[in-house]
Design a protein around this motif. Structure first.
Motif, PDB file in Angstrom:
ATOM      1  N   ARG A 112       5.527  10.947 -11.334  1.00 23.87           N
ATOM      2  CA  ARG A 112       5.686  10.124 -10.267  1.00 23.87           C
ATOM      3  C   ARG A 112       4.321   9.498  -9.921  1.00 23.87           C
ATOM      4  O   ARG A 112       4.430   8.335  -9.414  1.00 23.87           O
ATOM      5  N   HIS A 113       3.613  10.133  -9.673  1.00 26.03           N
ATOM      6  CA  HIS A 113       2.247   9.819  -9.051  1.00 26.03           C
ATOM      7  C   HIS A 113       1.739   8.594  -9.967  1.00 26.03           C
ATOM      8  O   HIS A 113       1.154   7.633  -9.622  1.00 26.03           O
ATOM      9  N   ASN A 114       1.637   8.991 -11.479  1.00 28.03           N
ATOM     10  CA  ASN A 114       1.411   7.839 -12.373  1.00 28.03           C
ATOM     11  C   ASN A 114       2.183   6.609 -12.153  1.00 28.03           C
ATOM     12  O   ASN A 114       1.532   5.484 -12.352  1.00 28.03           O
ATOM     13  N   VAL A 115       3.503   6.674 -11.889  1.00 25.11           N
ATOM     14  CA  VAL A 115       4.509   5.700 -11.995  1.00 25.11           C
ATOM     15  C   VAL A 115       4.212   4.985 -10.554  1.00 25.11           C
ATOM     16  O   VAL A 115       3.910   3.675 -10.582  1.00 25.11           O
ATOM     17  N   TRP A 116       3.819   5.596  -9.665  1.00 29.00           N
ATOM     18  CA  TRP A 116       3.587   4.966  -8.226  1.00 29.00           C
ATOM     19  C   TRP A 116       2.062   4.126  -8.421  1.00 29.00           C
ATOM     20  O   TRP A 116       2.031   3.060  -7.982  1.00 29.00           O
ATOM     21  N   GLU A 117       1.199   4.768  -9.070  1.00 31.76           N
ATOM     22  CA  GLU A 117      -0.201   4.281  -9.150  1.00 31.76           C
ATOM     23  C   GLU A 117       0.028   3.153 -10.145  1.00 31.76           C
ATOM     24  O   GLU A 117      -0.652   1.935  -9.799  1.00 31.76           O
ATOM     25  N   TYR A 118       0.507   3.284 -11.197  1.00 31.54           N
ATOM     26  CA  TYR A 118       0.734   2.235 -12.279  1.00 31.54           C
ATOM     27  C   TYR A 118       1.320   0.887 -11.852  1.00 31.54           C
ATOM     28  O   TYR A 118       0.860  -0.309 -11.949  1.00 31.54           O
ATOM     29  N   CYS A 119       2.361   1.071 -10.813  1.00 28.69           N
ATOM     30  CA  CYS A 119       3.188  -0.034 -10.284  1.00 28.69           C
ATOM     31  C   CYS A 119       2.381  -0.657  -9.240  1.00 28.69           C
ATOM     32  O   CYS A 119       2.470  -2.036  -9.082  1.00 28.69           O
ATOM     33  N   GLY A 120       1.359  -0.164  -8.624  1.00 27.43           N
ATOM     34  CA  GLY A 120       0.404  -0.508  -7.839  1.00 27.43           C
ATOM     35  C   GLY A 120      -0.491  -1.549  -8.425  1.00 27.43           C
ATOM     36  O   GLY A 120      -0.814  -2.786  -7.883  1.00 27.43           O
ATOM     37  N   TRP A 121      -0.941  -0.891  -9.503  1.00 25.84           N
ATOM     38  CA  TRP A 121      -1.899  -1.862 -10.221  1.00 25.84           C
ATOM     39  C   TRP A 121      -1.006  -2.910 -10.678  1.00 25.84           C
ATOM     40  O   TRP A 121      -1.899  -4.082 -10.600  1.00 25.84           O
ATOM     41  N   LYS A 122      -0.126  -2.811 -11.191  1.00 24.63           N
ATOM     42  CA  LYS A 122       0.735  -3.991 -11.744  1.00 24.63           C
ATOM     43  C   LYS A 122       0.981  -5.206 -10.691  1.00 24.63           C
ATOM     44  O   LYS A 122       0.794  -6.097 -10.772  1.00 24.63           O
ATOM     45  N   LYS A 123       1.323  -4.875  -9.500  1.00 25.71           N
ATOM     46  CA  LYS A 123       1.576  -5.743  -8.326  1.00 25.71           C
ATOM     47  C   LYS A 123       0.211  -6.086  -8.219  1.00 25.71           C
ATOM     48  O   LYS A 123       0.125  -7.517  -7.781  1.00 25.71           O
ATOM     49  N   ARG A 124      -0.916  -5.907  -8.164  1.00 24.68           N
ATOM     50  CA  ARG A 124      -2.199  -6.440  -7.864  1.00 24.68           C
ATOM     51  C   ARG A 124      -2.544  -7.206  -9.069  1.00 24.68           C
ATOM     52  O   ARG A 124      -3.049  -8.370  -8.589  1.00 24.68           O
ATOM     53  N   SER A 125      -2.330  -6.911 -10.107  1.00 27.21           N
ATOM     54  CA  SER A 125      -2.660  -7.790 -11.272  1.00 27.21           C
ATOM     55  C   SER A 125      -1.995  -9.104 -11.383  1.00 27.21           C
ATOM     56  O   SER A 125      -2.362 -10.074 -12.010  1.00 27.21           O
ATOM     57  N   LYS A 126      -0.785  -9.159 -10.540  1.00 24.46           N
ATOM     58  CA  LYS A 126       0.116 -10.492 -10.535  1.00 24.46           C
ATOM     59  C   LYS A 126      -0.294 -11.405  -9.355  1.00 24.46           C
ATOM     60  O   LYS A 126       0.189 -12.572  -9.550  1.00 24.46           O
ATOM     61  N   MET A 127      -1.416 -11.166  -8.655  1.00 30.96           N
ATOM     62  CA  MET A 127      -1.417 -11.724  -7.389  1.00 30.96           C
ATOM     63  C   MET A 127      -2.539 -13.050  -7.794  1.00 30.96           C
ATOM     64  O   MET A 127      -3.325 -12.845  -8.667  1.00 30.96           O
ATOM     65  N   ALA A 128      -2.260 -13.718  -7.043  1.00 31.30           N
ATOM     66  CA  ALA A 128      -3.190 -15.021  -7.355  1.00 31.30           C
ATOM     67  C   ALA A 128      -4.573 -14.930  -7.033  1.00 31.30           C
ATOM     68  O   ALA A 128      -5.001 -14.132  -6.030  1.00 31.30           O
ATOM     69  N   ALA A 129      -5.418 -15.185  -8.003  1.00 32.78           N
ATOM     70  CA  ALA A 129      -7.002 -15.137  -7.730  1.00 32.78           C
ATOM     71  C   ALA A 129      -7.685 -16.369  -7.933  1.00 32.78           C
ATOM     72  O   ALA A 129      -7.475 -17.025  -8.843  1.00 32.78           O
ATOM     73  N   THR A 130      -8.534 -16.839  -6.817  1.00 30.98           N
ATOM     74  CA  THR A 130      -8.929 -17.919  -6.877  1.00 30.98           C
ATOM     75  C   THR A 130     -10.575 -17.910  -6.520  1.00 30.98           C
ATOM     76  O   THR A 130     -11.179 -19.081  -6.611  1.00 30.98           O
ATOM     77  N   THR A 131     -11.062 -16.809  -6.703  1.00 32.07           N
ATOM     78  CA  THR A 131     -12.466 -16.750  -6.647  1.00 32.07           C
ATOM     79  C   THR A 131     -12.901 -15.751  -8.066  1.00 32.07           C
ATOM     80  O   THR A 131     -11.927 -14.945  -8.356  1.00 32.07           O
ATOM     81  N   ASN A 132     -14.208 -15.503  -8.151  1.00 28.85           N
ATOM     82  CA  ASN A 132     -14.620 -14.615  -9.389  1.00 28.85           C
ATOM     83  C   ASN A 132     -14.424 -13.293  -8.998  1.00 28.85           C
ATOM     84  O   ASN A 132     -14.065 -12.550  -9.829  1.00 28.85           O
ATOM     85  N   ASP A 133     -14.678 -13.236  -7.773  1.00 27.29           N
ATOM     86  CA  ASP A 133     -14.585 -11.612  -7.364  1.00 27.29           C
ATOM     87  C   ASP A 133     -13.114 -11.306  -7.481  1.00 27.29           C
ATOM     88  O   ASP A 133     -12.749 -10.228  -8.030  1.00 27.29           O
ATOM     89  N   ALA A 134     -12.205 -12.093  -7.093  1.00 28.18           N
ATOM     90  CA  ALA A 134     -10.685 -11.691  -6.924  1.00 28.18           C
ATOM     91  C   ALA A 134     -10.137 -11.719  -8.274  1.00 28.18           C
ATOM     92  O   ALA A 134      -9.354 -10.698  -8.677  1.00 28.18           O
ATOM     93  N   ARG A 135     -10.541 -12.362  -9.386  1.00 29.33           N
ATOM     94  CA  ARG A 135     -10.267 -12.443 -10.661  1.00 29.33           C
ATOM     95  C   ARG A 135     -10.657 -11.090 -11.613  1.00 29.33           C
ATOM     96  O   ARG A 135     -10.139 -10.518 -12.117  1.00 29.33           O
ATOM     97  N   THR A 136     -12.016 -10.639 -10.936  1.00 30.94           N
ATOM     98  CA  THR A 136     -12.657  -9.303 -11.438  1.00 30.94           C
ATOM     99  C   THR A 136     -11.594  -8.206 -10.961  1.00 30.94           C
ATOM    100  O   THR A 136     -11.414  -7.313 -11.819  1.00 30.94           O
ATOM    101  N   VAL A 137     -11.298  -8.189  -9.747  1.00 22.96           N
ATOM    102  CA  VAL A 137     -10.410  -7.143  -9.252  1.00 22.96           C
ATOM    103  C   VAL A 137      -9.035  -7.241  -9.803  1.00 22.96           C
ATOM    104  O   VAL A 137      -8.477  -6.026 -10.198  1.00 22.96           O
ATOM    105  N   ARG A 138      -8.703  -8.231 -10.042  1.00 23.52           N
ATOM    106  CA  ARG A 138      -7.427  -8.393 -10.765  1.00 23.52           C
ATOM    107  C   ARG A 138      -7.157  -8.001 -12.149  1.00 23.52           C
ATOM    108  O   ARG A 138      -6.382  -7.273 -12.572  1.00 23.52           O
TER     109      ARG A 138
END
Length: 285
Positions: A112-138
């Motif tokens: 469950r912790h892996n699922v919770w963490e994985y889905c958190g990363w997936k959500k962040r990876s789908k967010m719009a990134a308009t700067t180089n730093d944001a794209r690196t984090v994504r």
């Protein structure tokens, strides 16, 4: 305008929120940075801090607002609707804490912790990134999700999902296979109590009619305080549950609870389980 306050309820909150702070701090100060600590322990700590802050903010909002201008005098209203929003968030926060620990089943905890963490990363990876730093984090979020997926897919618990649920999980939906009612029952809350209070709180979050009409009709401090203190009662109940949950997870927190004197007695009182509330929801003859 003078109005009557729930002094015993406020006093119980004060004692229990101080107990919560001491329990969280006791565990944090015992942490050994050299020790290998499972991820769920850090998550429990982070969620506990988030829960603590929600509850403190809700209590702050129970006081009349200091806002004022030419038409609105200071301390003329209480934002009971925002207390409802924070109360719902507190409920969800606590239920996630109990869901992640899964009744002591270590294999299920890790899954469950892996699922919770994985889905958190997936959500962040789908967010719009308009700067180089944001794209690196994504990109880092996407990489972390990719690295976690084989562990999730290889778990026997993953096979309990239907094919459609597995696809939803792969896309980042960690809520597949359960709902908030399920988590409430797993946490020991009464089904009827939860299915009554949770939609009501959600109405304030989503600007439902009932939330709007309450804001329209509660025109004085007494009514606004009455509604806000009703939400605070839910929070005090959660504080009772939290004290026993956290004590069951972390020995330093358990030691704090055992030595808490009156606060421990109040935590016992407010640790209302489903069986304690059955008498309130007896079917009509």
């Amino acid at each position: 305008m003078p109005y009557q306050r729930e002094e015993e309820l406020e006093r119980a909150f004060g004692l229990l929120i101080a107990l919560m702070a001491d329990m969280i701090t006791a565990q944090a100060t015992q942490h050994d940075p050299k020790a290998e600590v499972p991820g769920w322990m850090f998550s429990q700590h982070d969620l506990a801090k988030k829960l603590f802050r929600h509850m403190c903010s809700a209590r702050t909002l129970l006081e009349p607002s200091p806002f004022q201008n030419q038409t609105i005098p200071s301390r003329s209203f209480i934002d009971h609707s925002s207390i409802a929003v924070l109360t719902r968030s507190s409920l969800e926060n606590y239920l996630v804490m109990t869901w992640l620990l899964s009744g002591g089943n270590q294999s299920l905890q890790e899954f469950r912790h892996n699922v919770w963490e994985y889905c958190g990363w997936k959500k962040r990876s789908k967010m719009a990134a308009t700067t180089n730093d944001a794209r690196t984090v994504r990109q880092a979020a996407e990489d972390d999700a990719v690295a976690l997926w084989p562990e999730i897919q290889g778990s026997p618990h993953f096979q309990n999902y239907t094919e459609a649920q597995q696809k939803s999980l792969r896309k980042g939906d960690w809520g597949v296979g359960w709902n908030w009612n399920d988590l409430a029952l797993e946490a020991g809350l009464h089904r009827t109590y939860f299915t009554s209070i949770y939609p009501f709180l959600s109405g304030h979050v989503h600007s439902d009619f009932i939330g709007a009409i309450q804001n329209g009709q509660a025109n004085n401090l007494q009514d606004q305080y009455m509604l806000g203190s009703g939400h605070l009662m839910v929070i005090v109940m959660l504080l009772g549950h939290f004290a026993h949950h956290y004590a069951g997870v972390f020995p330093p927190a358990r030691n704090v609870l055992h030595g808490a004197g009156e606060a421990r007695v109040i935590a016992e009182k407010w640790n209302l389980r489903a069986d304690d509330m059955d008498f309130l929801y007896q079917p009509r003859e």
